[in-house]
Structure formats: structure tokens, C-alpha cells
Design a protein around this motif. Sequence first.
Motif: not given
Length: 140
Positions: A85-102, A136-140
Motif C-alpha cells: 500500500i502506498s504510504k500517505y502522501g505517495k499516491g498523489d497524482g491523477p488516478v489514470d496515471l496511478l492506475w497505468n503505473n500499477l 488515491k493511495s494505491s495497492y498491489q
Amino acid sequence: MHNDFGRVSRSTSSAKRTLITYKFQATLADLDEEAISRRIAHLRPDAPFRLVAPRTVEESMDLMGSFNMHVVVTFEDGVEWLVRISKYGKGDGPVDLLWNNLESEALTYNLLYDHGIPVPTVHDWGVGEFSKTKSKSSYQ
């Protein structure tokens, strides 16, 4: 000093130690363990498990990097998963960009695995699902 991967050590300055502790506490406070449990039960139905999230910075030392913290999932059949799980403050950014990264990370892990390189298996990924505030915190 080499990259300390978020670890709190004697050589870590007081200000950095305070920041690491703050980010850990903020991440943990926002973590929705019930949502994680529901998702795991969906991915492995009828497989009883135990979820263990660290409660203190010290408990999390082996499960926290510079950008992520991990929650351990232990199934009764002996299988173990880590929820990254992304730490607090590390998941900032547009959701589509975060999704593409994951998605890119997951596909890379799968490609490496397909070529015989021992890497963790990625079972799922997403953005915001395990956040109480739906950040917008991401997980994997």
C-alpha cells in the motif's frame, strides 16, 4: 548515508524520524482493513486467512519501504500474501496515471515470472479501495 528505505535508526535525524512516524501513522489511520479483508475473501473464497497490519513504526520496519507499507495476509493453508500500500502522501497524482503505473508494474512482474525469474505473484491492484477516506493511495 545509503537509502534507509524509511527505516528509523539511531543515525536517522530527529526531524526525519518524526516525519517517518507521522507518515506511518497517517497511512495506518487511513487503512481500511475491512475493505482489504473483503477483497482478499473475493480473490480466494473459502480460504480462511489472518490479516496482520503493523501497529507501530517498530513493528513495520521489515514491512515498510520508502514509498510503501505492507500488510501480511496468512492463509490457513500456509500461503502468504503481502498487500503493498502506498504510504500517505505517495499516491498523489491523477488516478489514470496511478492506475497505468500499477498496471505496468503488475505486467512487468508477470513477464519476469513467465521468464523464470522468481518474483512475487501479483493477484490484484487498484487505487483508493483500501483507504477510509478514498484517497488515491494505491495497492498491489
